[in-house]
Design a protein around this motif. Structure first.
Motif, PDB file in Angstrom:
ATOM      1  N   LEU A 191     -35.544 -14.147  30.816  1.00 32.21           N
ATOM      2  CA  LEU A 191     -35.226 -15.452  31.400  1.00 32.21           C
ATOM      3  C   LEU A 191     -34.292 -15.307  32.596  1.00 32.21           C
ATOM      4  O   LEU A 191     -34.401 -16.059  33.580  1.00 32.21           O
ATOM      5  CB  LEU A 191     -34.597 -16.356  30.338  1.00 32.21           C
ATOM      6  CG  LEU A 191     -35.538 -16.823  29.218  1.00 32.21           C
ATOM      7  CD1 LEU A 191     -34.757 -17.564  28.146  1.00 32.21           C
ATOM      8  CD2 LEU A 191     -36.657 -17.705  29.766  1.00 32.21           C
ATOM      9  N   ILE A 193     -40.101 -20.968  23.491  1.00 35.55           N
ATOM     10  CA  ILE A 193     -39.496 -21.014  24.823  1.00 35.55           C
ATOM     11  C   ILE A 193     -40.546 -21.085  25.915  1.00 35.55           C
ATOM     12  O   ILE A 193     -40.536 -21.988  26.767  1.00 35.55           O
ATOM     13  CB  ILE A 193     -38.573 -19.799  25.034  1.00 35.55           C
ATOM     14  CG1 ILE A 193     -37.331 -19.916  24.141  1.00 35.55           C
ATOM     15  CG2 ILE A 193     -38.153 -19.679  26.499  1.00 35.55           C
ATOM     16  CD1 ILE A 193     -36.440 -18.696  24.134  1.00 35.55           C
ATOM     17  N   TYR A 253     -24.863 -20.455  33.575  1.00 32.48           N
ATOM     18  CA  TYR A 253     -23.818 -19.999  32.649  1.00 32.48           C
ATOM     19  C   TYR A 253     -22.689 -19.295  33.376  1.00 32.48           C
ATOM     20  O   TYR A 253     -21.498 -19.531  33.109  1.00 32.48           O
ATOM     21  CB  TYR A 253     -24.458 -19.072  31.609  1.00 32.48           C
ATOM     22  CG  TYR A 253     -23.487 -18.382  30.671  1.00 32.48           C
ATOM     23  CD1 TYR A 253     -23.054 -19.005  29.513  1.00 32.48           C
ATOM     24  CD2 TYR A 253     -23.028 -17.094  30.931  1.00 32.48           C
ATOM     25  CE1 TYR A 253     -22.177 -18.372  28.643  1.00 32.48           C
ATOM     26  CE2 TYR A 253     -22.152 -16.450  30.074  1.00 32.48           C
ATOM     27  CZ  TYR A 253     -21.736 -17.094  28.926  1.00 32.48           C
ATOM     28  OH  TYR A 253     -20.868 -16.456  28.075  1.00 32.48           O
ATOM     29  N   TRP A 270     -33.282 -13.088  26.645  1.00 32.30           N
ATOM     30  CA  TRP A 270     -32.285 -13.478  27.650  1.00 32.30           C
ATOM     31  C   TRP A 270     -32.533 -12.727  28.953  1.00 32.30           C
ATOM     32  O   TRP A 270     -32.472 -13.327  30.040  1.00 32.30           O
ATOM     33  CB  TRP A 270     -30.878 -13.187  27.122  1.00 32.30           C
ATOM     34  CG  TRP A 270     -29.804 -13.409  28.146  1.00 32.30           C
ATOM     35  CD1 TRP A 270     -29.098 -14.549  28.360  1.00 32.30           C
ATOM     36  CD2 TRP A 270     -29.316 -12.456  29.109  1.00 32.30           C
ATOM     37  NE1 TRP A 270     -28.215 -14.381  29.401  1.00 32.30           N
ATOM     38  CE2 TRP A 270     -28.335 -13.113  29.883  1.00 32.30           C
ATOM     39  CE3 TRP A 270     -29.634 -11.131  29.406  1.00 32.30           C
ATOM     40  CZ2 TRP A 270     -27.651 -12.473  30.923  1.00 32.30           C
ATOM     41  CZ3 TRP A 270     -28.962 -10.498  30.441  1.00 32.30           C
ATOM     42  CH2 TRP A 270     -27.986 -11.157  31.189  1.00 32.30           C
ATOM     43  N   HIS A 329     -22.675 -13.941  26.289  1.00 32.86           N
ATOM     44  CA  HIS A 329     -23.090 -15.130  25.529  1.00 32.86           C
ATOM     45  C   HIS A 329     -23.188 -14.828  24.051  1.00 32.86           C
ATOM     46  O   HIS A 329     -23.058 -15.732  23.216  1.00 32.86           O
ATOM     47  CB  HIS A 329     -24.420 -15.678  26.071  1.00 32.86           C
ATOM     48  CG  HIS A 329     -25.605 -14.795  25.839  1.00 32.86           C
ATOM     49  ND1 HIS A 329     -25.792 -13.608  26.520  1.00 32.86           N
ATOM     50  CD2 HIS A 329     -26.676 -14.922  25.008  1.00 32.86           C
ATOM     51  CE1 HIS A 329     -26.920 -13.061  26.118  1.00 32.86           C
ATOM     52  NE2 HIS A 329     -27.472 -13.819  25.198  1.00 32.86           N
ATOM     53  N   ASP A 354     -29.995  -8.499  24.426  1.00 31.09           N
ATOM     54  CA  ASP A 354     -30.845  -9.660  24.180  1.00 31.09           C
ATOM     55  C   ASP A 354     -32.059  -9.624  25.104  1.00 31.09           C
ATOM     56  O   ASP A 354     -31.963  -9.906  26.291  1.00 31.09           O
ATOM     57  CB  ASP A 354     -30.019 -10.929  24.421  1.00 31.09           C
ATOM     58  CG  ASP A 354     -30.726 -12.188  23.956  1.00 31.09           C
ATOM     59  OD1 ASP A 354     -31.944 -12.146  23.724  1.00 31.09           O
ATOM     60  OD2 ASP A 354     -30.046 -13.225  23.833  1.00 31.09           O
ATOM     61  N   ASN A 370     -25.755 -14.801  17.525  1.00 33.11           N
ATOM     62  CA  ASN A 370     -25.473 -16.186  17.889  1.00 33.11           C
ATOM     63  C   ASN A 370     -25.042 -16.998  16.672  1.00 33.11           C
ATOM     64  O   ASN A 370     -24.075 -17.783  16.737  1.00 33.11           O
ATOM     65  CB  ASN A 370     -26.710 -16.816  18.526  1.00 33.11           C
ATOM     66  CG  ASN A 370     -26.513 -18.279  18.862  1.00 33.11           C
ATOM     67  OD1 ASN A 370     -25.503 -18.654  19.458  1.00 33.11           O
ATOM     68  ND2 ASN A 370     -27.460 -19.112  18.474  1.00 33.11           N
ATOM     69  N   TYR A 409     -31.265 -20.534  18.617  1.00 28.74           N
ATOM     70  CA  TYR A 409     -31.350 -19.600  19.737  1.00 28.74           C
ATOM     71  C   TYR A 409     -31.885 -20.296  20.989  1.00 28.74           C
ATOM     72  O   TYR A 409     -31.370 -20.086  22.093  1.00 28.74           O
ATOM     73  CB  TYR A 409     -32.241 -18.411  19.362  1.00 28.74           C
ATOM     74  CG  TYR A 409     -32.371 -17.400  20.473  1.00 28.74           C
ATOM     75  CD1 TYR A 409     -31.384 -16.441  20.681  1.00 28.74           C
ATOM     76  CD2 TYR A 409     -33.467 -17.424  21.336  1.00 28.74           C
ATOM     77  CE1 TYR A 409     -31.490 -15.519  21.710  1.00 28.74           C
ATOM     78  CE2 TYR A 409     -33.582 -16.506  22.371  1.00 28.74           C
ATOM     79  CZ  TYR A 409     -32.589 -15.559  22.549  1.00 28.74           C
ATOM     80  OH  TYR A 409     -32.693 -14.659  23.584  1.00 28.74           O
ATOM     81  N   VAL A 410     -32.907 -21.127  20.832  1.00 29.50           N
ATOM     82  CA  VAL A 410     -33.465 -21.842  21.979  1.00 29.50           C
ATOM     83  C   VAL A 410     -32.417 -22.767  22.584  1.00 29.50           C
ATOM     84  O   VAL A 410     -32.284 -22.883  23.814  1.00 29.50           O
ATOM     85  CB  VAL A 410     -34.730 -22.631  21.577  1.00 29.50           C
ATOM     86  CG1 VAL A 410     -35.216 -23.505  22.731  1.00 29.50           C
ATOM     87  CG2 VAL A 410     -35.834 -21.672  21.149  1.00 29.50           C
ATOM     88  N   MET A 432     -30.201 -20.699  24.793  1.00 28.52           N
ATOM     89  CA  MET A 432     -30.835 -20.350  26.064  1.00 28.52           C
ATOM     90  C   MET A 432     -30.850 -21.539  27.016  1.00 28.52           C
ATOM     91  O   MET A 432     -30.675 -21.389  28.234  1.00 28.52           O
ATOM     92  CB  MET A 432     -32.264 -19.850  25.828  1.00 28.52           C
ATOM     93  CG  MET A 432     -32.364 -18.526  25.079  1.00 28.52           C
ATOM     94  SD  MET A 432     -31.544 -17.123  25.890  1.00 28.52           S
ATOM     95  CE  MET A 432     -30.063 -16.979  24.871  1.00 28.52           C
ATOM     96  N   LYS A 433     -31.044 -22.737  26.497  1.00 28.30           N
ATOM     97  CA  LYS A 433     -31.068 -23.933  27.343  1.00 28.30           C
ATOM     98  C   LYS A 433     -29.683 -24.250  27.895  1.00 28.30           C
ATOM     99  O   LYS A 433     -29.551 -24.898  28.943  1.00 28.30           O
ATOM    100  CB  LYS A 433     -31.630 -25.113  26.554  1.00 28.30           C
ATOM    101  CG  LYS A 433     -33.109 -24.945  26.216  1.00 28.30           C
ATOM    102  CD  LYS A 433     -33.640 -26.036  25.309  1.00 28.30           C
ATOM    103  CE  LYS A 433     -33.896 -27.307  26.052  1.00 28.30           C
ATOM    104  NZ  LYS A 433     -34.601 -28.309  25.204  1.00 28.30           N
ATOM    105  N   TYR A 475     -39.903 -17.076  18.796  1.00 29.58           N
ATOM    106  CA  TYR A 475     -38.966 -17.459  19.854  1.00 29.58           C
ATOM    107  C   TYR A 475     -39.699 -17.568  21.199  1.00 29.58           C
ATOM    108  O   TYR A 475     -39.467 -18.500  21.973  1.00 29.58           O
ATOM    109  CB  TYR A 475     -37.845 -16.419  19.965  1.00 29.58           C
ATOM    110  CG  TYR A 475     -37.020 -16.226  18.719  1.00 29.58           C
ATOM    111  CD1 TYR A 475     -35.785 -16.845  18.568  1.00 29.58           C
ATOM    112  CD2 TYR A 475     -37.462 -15.397  17.691  1.00 29.58           C
ATOM    113  CE1 TYR A 475     -35.012 -16.645  17.428  1.00 29.58           C
ATOM    114  CE2 TYR A 475     -36.714 -15.199  16.546  1.00 29.58           C
ATOM    115  CZ  TYR A 475     -35.477 -15.823  16.418  1.00 29.58           C
ATOM    116  OH  TYR A 475     -34.725 -15.624  15.282  1.00 29.58           O
TER     117      TYR A 475
END
Length: 562
Positions: A396, A236, A322, A393, A385, A390, A100, A192-193, A196-197, A232
């Motif tokens: 989530l 999260i 996304y 990821w 992404h 990941d 990222n 990174y957070v 993800m958001k 992380y």
């Protein structure tokens, strides 16, 4: 204060050929005089004209020797004309976060200090790999060039007196040989957070975990195995999504992973399996040392194979914001991965690709806007992404689908199997075997199965028979750049769609690891809930006989069964 670089004469090492994901050896090998320096210099030299004025990301999984190696690499970057190094605090950055950062900061590439899912500690494993400017692992052409440089290297450059504090966040500016050199020490978690958001609907995830008036809280248990994902995961799941402290375990990155083997499978993540069997938690996930691999469990330790995980995600991508914005371009899997995603690709009308093992092969397709979702049976799942698999990821993504579908993990799998059928899958790993013996086994097997007369052969165990439809050593031509990857694993494909795959792994640090992959497709609803080891038993025994694995390795049983 101005610093001056020095040139140190050295001799080449003959064992610095990168594997599937960089160079992995025992810590003590990297600690040999000039060993780490030689390999790092080869990476830097491989950049050619891009080296001077370059910007590199640097970080690792927190295992033993990461911090020492990071400080050494900063000194070498300073001496080689690198303009700036962006390094994680304490030298720690997850592999997905490095990818990222490379993409977000538009850097020249990144050096990742990790041996991934291999154990850590003074007597265990270490690794170094290079990711290119797209954020993904270096392609074969680059790793080949790095190796070619190592075998003729006679010197490396270093600023011996530059001792950068990588424990304190901030920007450090130095003058080296009359030019400015910058080291930015960052907290990689925040970037990174934020990513993800942007991908997921954190509001709906928060509601899922906290519960509503009409629905009990969805209880999760996330195990970082004392690897890099701990900070992380805390940010999260606890700080952003409101899960309690008891929902996360083993979140402190430790140099030896607390004695744990940071490989998220049923064998090495047994603590998570035992906890989920108690029936308190609805969902469990574990991640490996550097954060790119994942294992997903449902209530009562209902196990989701990586190939099934990929397929379920593929059939529900519409629930992830996304993909509603970016669209779905295509699906892919590594060759040894069971073919569950193949049928999903056909059903949703997107292109499908089968590639060799190694995430770099997915990156080429992503860069050409041909691929959105991909995975490997070795517990790797990811999307476009970034250009790495990941783990967080993936967890989530599962939770996002659960929040939208309002079904349990097990319910999602069963409904998926009823629609698409089920690929029963297992993998037998024989770790740390004698490399010469394994090479002879693979040579003999290839000679046997690739004989033209082998097609049509009937292989049987007890009352079950399989007829060989195709046998080869997998050959891949990249549809984007035409590059060739040959001899990627021996395949036995049978007329009923069943498969036996045999390959030598490129992710070990010593000896050889033989992996035998076995899968068989079933669409009869009455058989969908069978135990994989029972269903696949005839094919497993055929695989053991055909490979003569016991004879060649001396092993009565595999090290790990997935």
């Amino acid at each position: 204060m101005e610093f001056r670089s020095s040139t140190v004469h050295t001799k080449p090492f003959d064992d610095q050929k990168p594997g599937t994901s960089g160079l992995r050896k025992k810590v003590k090998v990297f600690q040999q005089k000039n060993y780490t320096e030689n390999f790092v210099q080869a990476i830097l030299n491989s950049l050619g004209d891009e080296l001077k004025g370059s910007v590199l990301v640097l970080g690792g999984d927190g295992r033993y020797y990461v911090k020492d190696a990071a400080k050494l690499i900063v000194k070498m970057c300073a001496a080689n004309g690198v303009k700036k190094v962006i390094v994680g605090q304490h030298g720690i950055v997850s592999t997905p976060a490095v990818s990222n950062l490379i993409r977000k900061r538009n850097t020249t590439g990144g050096i990742i200090l990790t041996a991934s899912h291999n154990p850590g500690g003074p007597d265990q494993d270490f690794g170094i790999k290079f990711n290119t400017k797209n954020g993904g692992p270096a392609p074969d052409s680059v790793t080949t060039e790095i190796f070619n440089i190592t075998v003729r290297l006679d010197s490396y450059n270093i600023v011996p007196d530059l001792d950068c504090d990588i424990d304190t966040l901030g920007v450090n500016t130095y003058t080296v040989d009359g030019k400015e050199f910058v080291v930015e020490v960052i907290d990689s978690v925040a970037d990174y957070v934020s990513l993800m958001k942007d991908i997921f609907d954190f509001s709906s995830l928060r509601d899922l975990l906290k519960g509503t008036e009409s629905r009990d809280p969805f209880r999760v248990l996330i195990n970082s195995l004392n690897g890099v994902t701990g900070p992380y995961v805390r940010e999260i799941f606890v700080n952003e999504l409101g899960a309690g402290e008891s929902s996360i375990v083993n979140t402190k990155p430790l140099e030896d992973f607390g004695g744990l083997h940071p490989d998220p499978n049923l064998t090495y993540a047994a603590e998570l399996v035992s906890a989920l069997k108690e029936g308190v938690h609805d969902f469990g996930a574990a991640f490996d040392g550097d954060g790119d691999r994942n294992m997903i469990l449902g209530k009562n330790a209902f196990f989701v194979t990586p190939s099934d995980s990929l397929a379920v995600l593929g059939s529900h991508l519409r629930h992830i914001p996304y993909f509603r914005i970016e669209g779905v371009k295509g699906f892919a899997r590594s060759m040894p991965t069971a073919g569950a995603i193949d049928r999903v690709a056909n059903a949703v009308g997107v292109d499908f690709y089968e590639v060799p093992t190694g995430w770099k092969y997915f990156g080429s397709l992503m860069d050409a806007s041909r691929l959105s979702l991909c995975g490997e049976e070795s517990f790797g799942t990811g999307s476009d992404h970034i250009r790495e698999k990941d783990g967080i990821w993936a967890a989530l993504a599962w939770l996002q689908i659960i929040a939208c579908e309002k079904k349990s993990v097990e319910e999602l799998l069963i409904s998926h199997w009823k629609r698409f059928g089920r690929n029963f899958f297992t993998r037998y790993d024989y770790e740390n075997c004698n490399a010469d013996d394994c090479a002879r086994m693979m040579h003999k097997l290839e000679q046997t199965v690739t004989s033209p007369a082998y097609v049509g052969t009937q292989l049987s165990h007890k009352n079950k028979s399989y007829v060989v439809k195709l046998a080869d050593n997998f050959h891949y031509e990249d549809p984007v750049d035409g590059s060739i990857a040959a001899r990627q694993g021996i395949r036995l494909l049978f007329e009923d769609g069943s498969r036996i795959i045999v390959r030598l792994s490129g992710t070990g640090s010593s000896g050889a690891t033989v992996r035998i992959y076995i899968d068989s497709y079933e669409k009869d609803e009455n058989l969908l809930l069978g135990d994989a080891q029972v269903v696949l038993s005839p094919l497993i025994n055929i695989a053991l006989d055909v490979t003569e694995i016991k004879i060649h390795t001396g092993r009565e049983a595999p090290t790990v069964i997935t």
